[in-house]
Scaffold this active site. Sequence first.
Site, PDB file in Angstrom:
ATOM      1  N   THR A 190       0.879  -1.170   0.000  1.00 56.28           N
ATOM      2  CA  THR A 190       0.000   0.000   0.000  1.00 56.28           C
ATOM      3  C   THR A 190       0.915   1.219   0.000  1.00 56.28           C
ATOM      4  OG1 THR A 190      -0.006   0.068   2.378  1.00 56.28           O
ATOM      5  CG2 THR A 190      -1.806  -1.128   1.331  1.00 56.28           C
ATOM      6  N   GLU A 334      -5.771  -3.976  -0.626  1.00 57.27           N
ATOM      7  CA  GLU A 334      -6.115  -5.077   0.272  1.00 57.27           C
ATOM      8  C   GLU A 334      -7.342  -5.862  -0.193  1.00 57.27           C
ATOM      9  OE1 GLU A 334      -5.332  -2.023   0.976  1.00 57.27           O
ATOM     10  OE2 GLU A 334      -4.370  -1.771   2.923  1.00 57.27           O
ATOM     11  N   LYS A 443     -14.630  16.279  11.337  1.00 54.36           N
ATOM     12  CA  LYS A 443     -15.688  16.184  12.331  1.00 54.36           C
ATOM     13  C   LYS A 443     -15.936  17.579  12.899  1.00 54.36           C
ATOM     14  CE  LYS A 443     -17.311  12.390  14.987  1.00 54.36           C
ATOM     15  NZ  LYS A 443     -17.061  11.265  15.839  1.00 54.36           N
ATOM     16  N   TRP A 448     -20.129  14.528  11.049  1.00 53.91           N
ATOM     17  CA  TRP A 448     -19.227  14.359   9.925  1.00 53.91           C
ATOM     18  C   TRP A 448     -19.611  15.209   8.723  1.00 53.91           C
ATOM     19  CZ3 TRP A 448     -19.148   8.400  10.668  1.00 53.91           C
ATOM     20  CH2 TRP A 448     -18.051   8.063  11.460  1.00 53.91           C
TER      21      TRP A 448
HETATM   22  P1  ADP Z   1      -3.448   4.049  -1.400  1.00 57.65           P
HETATM   23  O1  ADP Z   1      -4.422   5.068  -1.900  1.00 57.65           O
HETATM   24  O2  ADP Z   1      -3.167   4.128   0.058  1.00 57.65           O
HETATM   25  O3  ADP Z   1      -2.297   3.866  -2.278  1.00 57.65           O
HETATM   26  P2  ADP Z   1      -5.173   2.051  -2.433  1.00 57.65           P
HETATM   27  O4  ADP Z   1      -4.848   2.326  -3.808  1.00 57.65           O
HETATM   28  O5  ADP Z   1      -5.325   0.671  -1.989  1.00 57.65           O
HETATM   29  O6  ADP Z   1      -4.109   2.639  -1.496  1.00 57.65           O
HETATM   30  O7  ADP Z   1      -6.406   2.965  -2.108  1.00 57.65           O
HETATM   31  C1  ADP Z   1      -7.567   2.502  -1.514  1.00 57.65           C
HETATM   32  C2  ADP Z   1      -8.396   3.665  -1.059  1.00 57.65           C
HETATM   33  O8  ADP Z   1      -8.754   4.509  -2.158  1.00 57.65           O
HETATM   34  C3  ADP Z   1      -9.701   3.232  -0.471  1.00 57.65           C
HETATM   35  O9  ADP Z   1      -9.538   2.823   0.867  1.00 57.65           O
HETATM   36  C4  ADP Z   1     -10.533   4.494  -0.623  1.00 57.65           C
HETATM   37  O10 ADP Z   1     -10.285   5.401   0.422  1.00 57.65           O
HETATM   38  C5  ADP Z   1     -10.024   5.093  -1.905  1.00 57.65           C
HETATM   39  N1  ADP Z   1     -10.939   4.758  -3.002  1.00 57.65           N
HETATM   40  C6  ADP Z   1     -10.829   3.757  -3.883  1.00 57.65           C
HETATM   41  N2  ADP Z   1     -11.851   3.764  -4.770  1.00 57.65           N
HETATM   42  C7  ADP Z   1     -12.652   4.794  -4.416  1.00 57.65           C
HETATM   43  C8  ADP Z   1     -13.881   5.322  -4.923  1.00 57.65           C
HETATM   44  N3  ADP Z   1     -14.502   4.811  -5.983  1.00 57.65           N
HETATM   45  N4  ADP Z   1     -14.401   6.399  -4.282  1.00 57.65           N
HETATM   46  C9  ADP Z   1     -13.801   6.950  -3.223  1.00 57.65           C
HETATM   47  N5  ADP Z   1     -12.642   6.494  -2.705  1.00 57.65           N
HETATM   48  C10 ADP Z   1     -12.076   5.430  -3.284  1.00 57.65           C
END
Ligand code: ADP
Length: 548
Positions: A190, A334, A443, A448
């Site tokens: 990640t 994940e 918040k 929220w």
């Molecule tokens: P990182 O952004 O930490 O590199 P990831 O690519 O695994 O890791 O990102 C996952 C995160 O991206 C999710 O937990 C969520 O917060 C955000 N995310 C993914 N798809 C969407 C979506 N369609 N709308 C809003 N947020 C999203």
Amino acid sequence: MNDFKKGLMQDFSLTIPTLLEHAATNHGDTEVVARLQDGNIFRYTYTDLANRSRQAANALMRLGIQQGDVVGTLAWNHHWHMECFYAIPGIGAVCHTVNPRLFEEQIVYIINHADDKVLMVDQDFVALAEGIVEQIPKVEQFIILGARGCIDEPTKLGEVLYYDDLIADESTAIDWPEFDERSASALCYTSGTTGNPKGVLYSHRSTVLHSMAIAQPDNLSLSALDCVMPAAPLYHAQSWGLPYGACMVGSKFVLPGRHLDGPHLLELIRGEGVTTGCGVPTIWTMALEHAEKNDLDLGKLQRLLIGGTALPTDIRDRLRSKGVSAVQIWGMTETSPLGTIGRVNREVAAWPDDARDAQLLKQGRLPWGVEMKIVLEDGSLAPRDGRTSGDIWVKGPWIASGYLHGDGGNLLDSEGFFPTGDVGHIDPQGYMKITDRSKDVIKSGGEWISSIDIEDVATRHPAVSMAAVVATFHQKWDERPLLFVTLKEGETLDKQAMLDHLKGKIVKWWTPDDVIIIEEMPMTATGKIRKLNLREQYWHHLKDQAAG
Ligand code: ADP
């Protein structure tokens, strides 16, 4: 012995080589196309992909790579990288896709943490690898993705091997070694917006099940008649599983390399007949801007799968006017990454256009294989009322059970659910909507505020290119929203004009306390806005402002 205790079906292991062999046998003439570093186009077929992947697998075994060893890749989306996706896990080793856009310290950390034994290096990333070579002593061998002559020698990487030469004399036949379908197949970190990156370790079984899931018509909908182009990098949640899903169904596959700018992407979309693409919204904005400026159509493109951040209404509308539907997907490294998808169900399909459109701006509904619950602060479950937000937890065969080397501790709850770190709600139709990532939550006075909703409205202003809403400290309300925007080329905007634009489109008390126009958004290595930076930098903004 009771004959009915066990089914009489075969024990066919769900392993990655079965996908490759299926594509080679049944879709052997279907093309795989790659944009090379120099901009030229490379073209071959699934038969060739399978032959070269088998050769590479034989070469890796000859080099002594064993089951459970980790082979890193530092590469763009092209056929070499795709072959690694099959050759490495095919022999029971682990394909560790390293994100070259991370900070150097993070790349070093990841390679050492994962115990990479061999590193496959893109011609473009030789200098990057040279810069860290002394800090990654456990890497025994560097393999350059190309043929001798593709980079200048000598290199600081020592006695490098060249992938094309290494595999050239190997047999195109192989007896893929047998191993348990639960064996590790690939490793993806990640991006670690907070703390060190953490390793997500996929298995053969999770990968094959995920491929079956994404192929379904209500999910990514992949078929043999599609031409699929992942603009999401192979090092970002494995291009959302598309290299495996495409082989499973035999779609034509197009790898855009490092050339993700509008003109190059559009040339592939139109020239290769791309029907389905995937990627974060920013990539498609560039392609759309180019198409609009030059009055170009989008060829055979039918749908773009958009995820990573919320789907902006503006992009959906602009794509629609070009005859393309934007399908939102939510997920994370994940979750392999399919978590939810914005597709209609029977009930929503019958709604009036406006209501249906609004529904599909939510992150979407659950495919088989993903279970979800929303947990409130007191530990109780949120009702499915489309209003009550809480922490999103998920469970399923392609969802992580923990991180590599136990980082982060035991994460699953007593029912086996994984905490996503996202906050949102589910409505009576079963659609989940994210209001925020828990670390970005605002918040205000105990309630929220959804930064995602405000950002969506802000980006609908014609002058705005990108928008980010983050929390800032407030004496009375604890936190209040601040809106940051970048502007499109040649545009101007003042605070009042933005506040007027937001008026009536968001709840009044969500109105940002300030609108700040910045030159450039801080971005993460996966193309998302790095809100943490803004939040830290502007935490005392209101106090500073009051102090003049
Ligand atoms: P990182 O952004 O930490 O590199 P990831 O690519 O695994 O890791 O990102 C996952 C995160 O991206 C999710 O937990 C969520 O917060 C955000 N995310 C993914 N798809 C969407 C979506 N369609 N709308 C809003 N947020 C999203």
